[in-house]
Design a protein around this motif. Sequence first.
Motif, PDB file in Angstrom:
ATOM      1  N   LEU A   1       1.164  -3.495  -0.459  1.00 62.10           N
ATOM      2  CA  LEU A   1       0.828  -2.077  -0.381  1.00 62.10           C
ATOM      3  C   LEU A   1       0.282  -1.661   0.978  1.00 62.10           C
TER       4      LEU A   1
ATOM      5  N   ARG B   1       5.487   6.943  -0.029  1.00 61.66           N
ATOM      6  CA  ARG B   1       4.457   5.985   0.375  1.00 61.66           C
ATOM      7  C   ARG B   1       3.240   6.756   0.899  1.00 61.66           C
TER       8      ARG B   1
ATOM      9  N   PHE C   1       2.936   0.483  -6.948  1.00 65.34           N
ATOM     10  CA  PHE C   1       4.170  -0.088  -6.397  1.00 65.34           C
ATOM     11  C   PHE C   1       5.368   0.806  -6.719  1.00 65.34           C
TER      12      PHE C   1
END
Length: 157
Positions: free
Chosen positions: A148, A111, A106
């Motif tokens: 996620l 990303r 996280f």
Amino acid sequence: MSKGTRATLALKAAGVAFEAVAYDYDPNAAQIGMQAAQALGEDPGRVLKTLMTLVDGKPVCAIVPSDREIAMKKLAAAVAGKAAAMMPPADAERMTGYVVGGISPFGQKRRVPVVIEESALAHPLVYLNGGQRGLQVRMAPGDAVRVLGAIPAALVA
């Protein structure tokens, strides 16, 4: 942890229910995830480790139980790749913005695709790194998958 880590702040921003749990981190432990499970008094199958990998040269975050080894061929297949390898620790730190032993899936700086061992979803609650050494977040595995955008797959050898 009055302000929180990038990981806990990301979970709060996503509206995810979690509990931050501190433990005594041992920098000399041979297996960080197993040491966390022992320090927490938890089943190692519920304490998940975050592994930064490369699949066909591209970064992928893999999440597996701390007492299991990742099968690289299975990880590559989960993201339609041919070959997977562990990312060098210095590259993992640079890419995630976390230090080894405190890498959370996280709130990473960049990303990347995330794959989680499907057997972890059978537990009502699991532990994942909270973004610093000695900090785990306890949460529902389905919430982790949702936040996620993780791909559940069989990853362990």
